[in-house]
Design a protein around this motif. Structure first.
Motif, PDB file in Angstrom:
ATOM      1  N   MET A 142     -39.490  28.701 -30.052  1.00 38.97           N
ATOM      2  CA  MET A 142     -38.517  29.702 -29.586  1.00 38.97           C
ATOM      3  C   MET A 142     -37.176  29.512 -30.281  1.00 38.97           C
ATOM      4  SD  MET A 142     -39.490  31.773 -27.158  1.00 38.97           S
ATOM      5  CE  MET A 142     -41.014  31.912 -26.240  1.00 38.97           C
ATOM      6  N   PRO A 143     -36.536  30.593 -30.680  1.00 37.79           N
ATOM      7  CA  PRO A 143     -35.203  30.454 -31.255  1.00 37.79           C
ATOM      8  C   PRO A 143     -34.214  29.915 -30.211  1.00 37.79           C
ATOM      9  CG  PRO A 143     -35.866  32.774 -31.155  1.00 37.79           C
ATOM     10  CD  PRO A 143     -37.018  31.974 -30.638  1.00 37.79           C
ATOM     11  N   GLN A 144     -33.199  29.206 -30.685  1.00 31.67           N
ATOM     12  CA  GLN A 144     -32.220  28.599 -29.788  1.00 31.67           C
ATOM     13  C   GLN A 144     -31.510  29.661 -28.930  1.00 31.67           C
ATOM     14  OE1 GLN A 144     -32.056  25.595 -29.000  1.00 31.67           O
ATOM     15  NE2 GLN A 144     -30.163  25.586 -27.785  1.00 31.67           N
ATOM     16  N   SER A 145     -31.306  30.855 -29.485  1.00 28.93           N
ATOM     17  CA  SER A 145     -30.627  31.929 -28.745  1.00 28.93           C
ATOM     18  C   SER A 145     -31.391  32.282 -27.468  1.00 28.93           C
ATOM     19  CB  SER A 145     -30.470  33.166 -29.629  1.00 28.93           C
ATOM     20  OG  SER A 145     -31.719  33.495 -30.214  1.00 28.93           O
ATOM     21  N   VAL A 146     -32.715  32.195 -27.517  1.00 30.02           N
ATOM     22  CA  VAL A 146     -33.536  32.440 -26.329  1.00 30.02           C
ATOM     23  C   VAL A 146     -33.507  31.213 -25.427  1.00 30.02           C
ATOM     24  CG1 VAL A 146     -35.903  32.783 -25.490  1.00 30.02           C
ATOM     25  CG2 VAL A 146     -35.069  34.126 -27.427  1.00 30.02           C
ATOM     26  N   ARG A 147     -33.686  30.029 -26.026  1.00 35.40           N
ATOM     27  CA  ARG A 147     -33.796  28.808 -25.209  1.00 35.40           C
ATOM     28  C   ARG A 147     -32.558  28.564 -24.349  1.00 35.40           C
ATOM     29  NH1 ARG A 147     -36.896  24.133 -28.499  1.00 35.40           N
ATOM     30  NH2 ARG A 147     -35.009  23.976 -29.753  1.00 35.40           N
ATOM     31  N   GLU A 148     -31.379  28.754 -24.936  1.00 31.36           N
ATOM     32  CA  GLU A 148     -30.169  28.409 -24.182  1.00 31.36           C
ATOM     33  C   GLU A 148     -29.911  29.379 -23.035  1.00 31.36           C
ATOM     34  OE1 GLU A 148     -27.482  28.325 -27.433  1.00 31.36           O
ATOM     35  OE2 GLU A 148     -26.829  30.409 -27.184  1.00 31.36           O
ATOM     36  N   ASN A 149     -30.570  30.523 -23.048  1.00 31.04           N
ATOM     37  CA  ASN A 149     -30.401  31.487 -21.948  1.00 31.04           C
ATOM     38  C   ASN A 149     -31.604  31.512 -21.014  1.00 31.04           C
ATOM     39  OD1 ASN A 149     -27.792  32.825 -22.558  1.00 31.04           O
ATOM     40  ND2 ASN A 149     -28.804  33.168 -24.518  1.00 31.04           N
ATOM     41  N   SER A 150     -32.483  30.538 -21.158  1.00 33.73           N
ATOM     42  CA  SER A 150     -33.718  30.536 -20.378  1.00 33.73           C
ATOM     43  C   SER A 150     -33.673  29.529 -19.235  1.00 33.73           C
ATOM     44  CB  SER A 150     -34.906  30.231 -21.300  1.00 33.73           C
ATOM     45  OG  SER A 150     -35.067  31.293 -22.220  1.00 33.73           O
ATOM     46  N   ILE A 151     -34.584  29.712 -18.301  1.00 26.41           N
ATOM     47  CA  ILE A 151     -34.621  28.879 -17.094  1.00 26.41           C
ATOM     48  C   ILE A 151     -36.004  28.251 -16.974  1.00 26.41           C
ATOM     49  CG2 ILE A 151     -34.502  28.922 -14.561  1.00 26.41           C
ATOM     50  CD1 ILE A 151     -32.589  31.320 -14.799  1.00 26.41           C
ATOM     51  N   LEU A 152     -36.034  26.950 -16.663  1.00 26.97           N
ATOM     52  CA  LEU A 152     -37.302  26.270 -16.420  1.00 26.97           C
ATOM     53  C   LEU A 152     -37.487  26.100 -14.914  1.00 26.97           C
ATOM     54  CD1 LEU A 152     -39.818  24.773 -17.384  1.00 26.97           C
ATOM     55  CD2 LEU A 152     -38.426  22.715 -17.646  1.00 26.97           C
ATOM     56  N   LEU A 153     -38.566  26.662 -14.386  1.00 23.60           N
ATOM     57  CA  LEU A 153     -38.879  26.516 -12.962  1.00 23.60           C
ATOM     58  C   LEU A 153     -40.048  25.557 -12.827  1.00 23.60           C
ATOM     59  CD1 LEU A 153     -38.915  30.012 -11.200  1.00 23.60           C
ATOM     60  CD2 LEU A 153     -37.217  28.178 -11.048  1.00 23.60           C
ATOM     61  N   ILE A 154     -39.854  24.492 -12.050  1.00 25.07           N
ATOM     62  CA  ILE A 154     -40.979  23.592 -11.751  1.00 25.07           C
ATOM     63  C   ILE A 154     -41.601  24.134 -10.465  1.00 25.07           C
ATOM     64  CG2 ILE A 154     -41.722  21.205 -11.450  1.00 25.07           C
ATOM     65  CD1 ILE A 154     -39.094  20.313 -12.724  1.00 25.07           C
ATOM     66  N   THR A 155     -42.696  24.874 -10.614  1.00 18.53           N
ATOM     67  CA  THR A 155     -43.282  25.611  -9.495  1.00 18.53           C
ATOM     68  C   THR A 155     -44.286  24.748  -8.725  1.00 18.53           C
ATOM     69  OG1 THR A 155     -45.041  26.429 -10.904  1.00 18.53           O
ATOM     70  CG2 THR A 155     -43.078  27.792 -10.726  1.00 18.53           C
ATOM     71  N   ARG A 156     -44.724  25.275  -7.583  1.00 19.51           N
ATOM     72  CA  ARG A 156     -45.675  24.568  -6.721  1.00 19.51           C
ATOM     73  C   ARG A 156     -45.145  23.187  -6.342  1.00 19.51           C
ATOM     74  NH1 ARG A 156     -51.549  25.597  -7.702  1.00 19.51           N
ATOM     75  NH2 ARG A 156     -51.725  27.793  -8.118  1.00 19.51           N
ATOM     76  N   TYR A 157     -43.841  23.104  -6.137  1.00 20.65           N
ATOM     77  CA  TYR A 157     -43.220  21.834  -5.809  1.00 20.65           C
ATOM     78  C   TYR A 157     -43.722  21.305  -4.469  1.00 20.65           C
ATOM     79  CZ  TYR A 157     -39.583  18.711  -7.528  1.00 20.65           C
ATOM     80  OH  TYR A 157     -38.916  17.648  -8.087  1.00 20.65           O
ATOM     81  N   ASP A 158     -44.193  22.227  -3.622  1.00 19.31           N
ATOM     82  CA  ASP A 158     -44.758  21.817  -2.321  1.00 19.31           C
ATOM     83  C   ASP A 158     -46.021  20.979  -2.489  1.00 19.31           C
ATOM     84  OD1 ASP A 158     -46.979  24.409  -1.772  1.00 19.31           O
ATOM     85  OD2 ASP A 158     -45.407  24.598  -3.262  1.00 19.31           O
ATOM     86  N   LYS A 159     -46.625  21.032  -3.679  1.00 21.64           N
ATOM     87  CA  LYS A 159     -47.841  20.248  -3.919  1.00 21.64           C
ATOM     88  C   LYS A 159     -47.530  18.771  -4.157  1.00 21.64           C
ATOM     89  CE  LYS A 159     -51.004  23.527  -3.843  1.00 21.64           C
ATOM     90  NZ  LYS A 159     -52.021  23.549  -2.800  1.00 21.64           N
ATOM     91  N   LEU A 160     -46.268  18.454  -4.432  1.00 25.61           N
ATOM     92  CA  LEU A 160     -45.874  17.043  -4.558  1.00 25.61           C
ATOM     93  C   LEU A 160     -45.461  16.598  -3.158  1.00 25.61           C
ATOM     94  CD1 LEU A 160     -43.673  17.246  -7.790  1.00 25.61           C
ATOM     95  CD2 LEU A 160     -46.085  16.621  -7.618  1.00 25.61           C
ATOM     96  N   THR A 161     -46.148  15.557  -2.655  1.00 26.81           N
ATOM     97  CA  THR A 161     -45.974  15.282  -1.222  1.00 26.81           C
ATOM     98  C   THR A 161     -44.915  14.241  -0.901  1.00 26.81           C
ATOM     99  OG1 THR A 161     -47.921  13.921  -1.449  1.00 26.81           O
ATOM    100  CG2 THR A 161     -48.232  16.089  -0.437  1.00 26.81           C
ATOM    101  N   THR A 162     -44.592  13.360  -1.838  1.00 32.05           N
ATOM    102  CA  THR A 162     -43.589  12.340  -1.508  1.00 32.05           C
ATOM    103  C   THR A 162     -42.289  12.580  -2.281  1.00 32.05           C
ATOM    104  OG1 THR A 162     -44.214  10.817  -3.289  1.00 32.05           O
ATOM    105  CG2 THR A 162     -45.430  10.623  -1.214  1.00 32.05           C
TER     106      THR A 162
END
Ligand SMILES: Nc1nc2c(ncn2[C@@H]2O[C@H](COP(=O)(O)OP(=O)(O)OP(=O)(O)O)[C@@H](O)[C@H]2O)c(=O)[nH]1
Ligand SMILES: [Mg+2]
Length: 277
Positions: A142-162
């Protein structure tokens, strides 16, 4: 005169990471029939409006489609499926729901050919196997112009129990993606969807900080999109988005007042129904 261009946000990630659930959350609606989750689809490009849905094939020809027969749409020959809805979020951006990046039943060409249309990405990574090699490999292109405006979501966080697990995963993902996203947020999309008016549940899902960051990002992207007719994906690394694009000369008396209107703020339905700002 053409309308001011809206930023285009791609929802990307591995299959089943939560891309379509996220689009339901942002829209406050379920655009596609439930059974479609099992169907392989070309990228679904959603815009504001009430026009009828259609598919655009790889030669640019448009053909009306019925949402009841999506399984009949030929994936390899369809560049995008176009849907129109009158949802608040689509007032400020277009959303493009991508298929999973490493689906063995689908050529990556199906989604790669749509990348030149995008400005930014919300990348969904599955908490229990977060940020796999295959995800990092796509993100590297991905070009940096896209990366710096993007968001990383760590989904299904409820599946991690501790708590220990949650901290460990978050720390590792942050370390491995340092400088490659505008923001990283853990979230349980299911809890956020189910929250309704339950403020505690909404807060506990992790949706609050994500939505706040998304609103800020969309304000910045609206400004960039207004200046750059080219989606950010096509702005090469090191090349600046034009500071100022000369506006086409329109005689004063024919200018519509809406041409100067500011974009509205996004109010995802779930967020606003919780009084979450
Ligand atoms: N427990 C839990 N389940 C989730 C979460 N997000 C999504 N799911 C479930 O995971 C399944 C897949 O979610 P989708 O939103 O269809 O995933 P997708 O990324 O669109 O998948 P593909 O389009 O097939 O690549 C669905 O059954 C969702 O209900 C979450 O945060 N927690
Ligand atoms: Mg999906």
């Amino acid at each position: 005169m053409s309308e001011r261009r809206k930023p285009r946000i791609a929802l990307m990630g591995e299959f089943s990471a939560g891309k379509s659930t996220l689009s339901n959350l942002l829209l406050g609606a379920r655009p596609l029939p439930e059974k479609v989750t099992a169907t392989r689809l070309s990228p679904v490009w959603m815009s504001y409006g009430n026009a009828q849905p259609y598919r655009e094939d790889v030669d640019g020809h448009a053909e009306a489609i019925s949402l009841d027969h999506l399984e009949g749409i030929p994936v390899e020959e369809t560049r995008v499926i176009r849907l129109f809805m009158e949802c608040d979020v689509l007032d400020v951006c277009d959303l493009i729901d991508f298929p999973g990046i490493s689906d063995p039943n689908m050529s990556s060409e199906v989604w790669e050919r749509v990348l030149p249309e995008i400005d930014a990405v919300i990348w969904c990574t599955h908490a229990t196997q977060a940020w796999r090699q295959s995800e990092a490999a796509v993100w590297e292109t991905m070009p940096q112009s896209v990366r710096e405006n993007s968001i990383l979501l760590i989904t299904r966080y409820d599946k991690l129990t501790t708590d220990k697990d949650r901290r460990r995963v978050f720390k590792r993902v942050r370390r491995e993606t340092e400088g490659q996203f505008g923001g990283t947020f853990p979230i349980s999309l299911l809890q956020a969807l189910e929250a309704g008016d339950d403020y505690e549940k909404w807060d506990g899902s992790g949706a609050g900080p994500f939505v706040e960051h998304l609103i800020e990002t969309l304000q910045k992207l609206s400004d960039l999109a207004a200046r750059s007719p080219e989606p950010l994906y096509n702005i090469a690394d090191g090349q600046a988005v034009p500071e100022h694009v000369a506006a086409p000369v329109v005689p004063r008396r024919v200018q519509r007042s809406s041409d100067t209107e500011q974009p509205k703020r996004v109010r995802p339905a779930a967020a606003s129904s919780n009084g979450n700002s």
